[in-house]
Write a protein that holds these residues in place. Structure first.
Motif, short mmCIF file in Angstrom:
data_model
loop_
_atom_site.label_atom_id
_atom_site.label_comp_id
_atom_site.label_asym_id
_atom_site.label_seq_id
_atom_site.Cartn_x
_atom_site.Cartn_y
_atom_site.Cartn_z
N ASN A 75 22.90 -7.04 54.68
CA ASN A 75 24.18 -6.00 56.32
C ASN A 75 23.87 -4.10 55.89
N HIS A 76 22.64 -3.64 56.73
CA HIS A 76 21.82 -2.42 56.49
C HIS A 76 22.23 -1.44 57.25
N GLU A 77 23.36 -1.52 57.82
CA GLU A 77 24.14 -0.49 58.70
C GLU A 77 24.45 0.85 58.02
N PHE A 78 24.46 0.87 56.83
CA PHE A 78 25.06 2.48 56.64
C PHE A 78 23.59 3.16 55.68
N ALA A 79 22.51 2.35 56.70
CA ALA A 79 21.17 3.03 56.28
C ALA A 79 21.35 4.67 56.56
N PRO A 80 21.98 5.29 57.50
CA PRO A 80 22.11 6.48 57.69
C PRO A 80 23.29 7.15 56.94
N LEU A 81 24.02 6.81 56.33
CA LEU A 81 25.02 7.06 55.20
C LEU A 81 24.69 7.13 53.60
N HIS A 82 23.91 5.97 53.73
CA HIS A 82 23.13 6.41 52.63
C HIS A 82 21.70 7.35 51.99
N ALA A 83 20.88 7.20 53.01
CA ALA A 83 20.15 8.21 53.37
C ALA A 83 20.62 9.90 53.37
N HIS A 84 21.35 9.68 54.21
CA HIS A 84 22.36 10.97 53.51
C HIS A 84 23.03 11.88 52.10
N LEU A 85 23.81 10.66 51.46
CA LEU A 85 24.09 10.79 50.88
C LEU A 85 23.13 11.21 49.81
N ASN A 86 22.24 10.70 49.78
CA ASN A 86 21.02 10.59 49.08
C ASN A 86 19.74 11.99 49.28
N LEU A 87 19.54 12.04 50.47
CA LEU A 87 18.86 13.27 50.66
C LEU A 87 20.13 13.97 50.50
N PHE A 94 22.63 14.54 47.48
CA PHE A 94 21.38 14.59 45.72
C PHE A 94 20.39 15.43 46.07
N VAL A 95 19.52 15.22 46.71
CA VAL A 95 18.42 16.03 46.37
C VAL A 95 18.45 17.29 46.73
N LEU A 96 19.03 17.69 48.12
CA LEU A 96 19.29 19.39 48.71
C LEU A 96 19.86 20.05 47.37
N GLY A 119 25.69 6.59 47.39
CA GLY A 119 24.80 6.65 47.81
C GLY A 119 23.92 5.66 46.96
N ILE A 120 23.89 5.38 45.95
CA ILE A 120 22.44 4.51 45.16
C ILE A 120 23.76 3.06 45.96
N GLY A 121 24.57 3.62 45.28
CA GLY A 121 26.07 1.81 45.52
C GLY A 121 25.63 1.55 46.27
N PHE A 122 25.84 2.33 47.88
CA PHE A 122 25.67 1.98 49.27
C PHE A 122 24.50 0.97 49.20
N GLY A 123 23.21 1.52 48.93
CA GLY A 123 22.25 1.17 48.68
C GLY A 123 21.88 -0.48 47.99
N ILE A 124 22.22 -0.63 47.14
CA ILE A 124 22.77 -1.60 46.22
C ILE A 124 23.00 -3.05 47.02
N TYR A 125 24.43 -2.31 47.96
CA TYR A 125 25.07 -3.23 48.24
C TYR A 125 24.41 -3.65 49.59
N MET A 126 23.77 -2.72 50.64
CA MET A 126 23.19 -2.84 51.48
C MET A 126 21.79 -3.95 51.37
N GLY A 127 20.60 -3.66 49.92
CA GLY A 127 20.41 -4.84 49.45
C GLY A 127 20.85 -6.17 49.14
C1 HEM Z 1 18.98 1.71 43.30
C2 HEM Z 1 18.82 2.13 44.58
C3 HEM Z 1 18.67 2.67 45.74
C4 HEM Z 1 18.79 1.36 46.51
C5 HEM Z 1 18.69 -0.22 46.44
C6 HEM Z 1 18.10 1.61 47.92
C7 HEM Z 1 18.37 0.43 49.14
C8 HEM Z 1 18.46 0.67 50.25
C9 HEM Z 1 18.05 0.05 51.49
C10 HEM Z 1 18.22 -1.68 51.64
C11 HEM Z 1 17.74 0.81 52.74
C12 HEM Z 1 17.83 -0.24 53.97
C13 HEM Z 1 15.95 -0.20 54.61
C14 HEM Z 1 16.17 -0.71 55.83
O1 HEM Z 1 17.16 -1.38 56.40
O2 HEM Z 1 15.26 -0.56 56.62
C15 HEM Z 1 17.66 2.32 52.49
C16 HEM Z 1 17.25 2.51 53.30
C17 HEM Z 1 16.89 4.00 52.68
N1 HEM Z 1 17.56 4.63 51.57
FE1 HEM Z 1 17.50 3.33 49.83
N2 HEM Z 1 18.30 1.99 48.40
C18 HEM Z 1 17.74 2.94 46.95
C19 HEM Z 1 17.57 4.41 46.69
C20 HEM Z 1 17.11 5.64 47.44
C21 HEM Z 1 17.12 7.34 47.10
C22 HEM Z 1 17.33 7.57 45.76
C23 HEM Z 1 17.41 7.65 48.42
C24 HEM Z 1 16.60 8.86 48.67
C25 HEM Z 1 16.34 9.89 47.58
C26 HEM Z 1 16.69 6.28 48.68
C27 HEM Z 1 16.00 6.88 50.71
C28 HEM Z 1 16.35 6.20 51.49
C29 HEM Z 1 15.96 6.36 52.86
C30 HEM Z 1 16.03 8.30 53.66
C31 HEM Z 1 16.62 5.67 54.04
C32 HEM Z 1 15.89 5.41 55.14
C33 HEM Z 1 17.62 5.75 55.74
C34 HEM Z 1 17.16 4.41 57.37
O3 HEM Z 1 16.29 4.03 57.91
O4 HEM Z 1 18.22 4.95 58.30
N3 HEM Z 1 17.23 5.96 48.84
N4 HEM Z 1 17.87 2.20 51.04
#
Ligand code: HEM
Ligand code: HEM
Length: 125
Positions: A30-42, A45-47, A18-26
């Protein structure tokens, strides 16, 4: 089965991806994977961590077969659902292509939550 340990380990596996996808998006913008990232983490992991802790805080819950059933209903279907979501977000399949695998995985996860509730009603004391 040590359900708490298994939830901690698999939950943290979800977090790494999940964090891997977050770093990739940042990094890519390209934020297309935001729902996947959110559900991997929530969902992943969280649940899983909350379940792991619940089974330690209420040991009578963790010692049951219900806890083992819950693990198998949450983690493998969770992996399947998140893979389907990845295929959807990456444009490999359409929303229609999610059926029937994703809904079946969702029903199994929901079943796991019902099992967790039944276990809590009986043993969370
Ligand atoms: C180094 C760690 C992380 C990075 C780099 C990261 C990065 C991102 C990025 C780039 C977005 C997209 C924002 C957007 O398009 O508005 C995002 C959305 C989100 N992230 Fe992370 N994230 C990280 C960790 C986490 C963790 C640990 C959680 C939850 C436990 C989390 C939950 C979410 C949620 C709920 C969203 C919103 C998704 C959406 O709006 O569809 N993230 N994150
Ligand atoms: C099988 C279980 C689940 C299913 C089928 C599901 C499904 C969905 C769907 C369809 C959306 C809308 C996505 C979009 O508009 O792009 C969504 C959004 C969201 N869900 Fe879930 N969800 C589940 C579990 C959870 C859990 C357990 C949490 C939190 C602990 C959660 C947190 C969120 C959040 C924060 C959003 C908004 C961010 C986003 O758009 O990605 N979901 N969910």
């Amino acid at each position: 089965m040590n359900v708490s340990r298994n939830f901690v380990l698999s939950g943290t596996g979800f977090l790494v991806i999940g964090i891997g996808f977050g770093i990739y998006m940042g990094a890519s913008g390209n934020h297309e994977f935001a729902p996947l990232h959110a559900h991997l983490n929530l969902l992943g992991f969280v649940l899983s961590m909350i379940f792991a802790m619940a089974y330690r805080v209420f040991p009578a819950m963790g010692d049951t077969k219900l806890a083992t059933y819950h693990f198998w209903l949450h983690v493998p279907p969770g992996v399947v659902l998140l893979i389907m979501l990845f295929l959807l977000m990456s444009g490999t399949i359409t929303e229609a292509g999610m059926v029937p695998v994703a809904p079946i995985a969702e029903i199994l996860i929901f079943g796991g939550v019902i099992v967790f509730l039944m276990n809590a009603l009986k043993n969370a004391n």
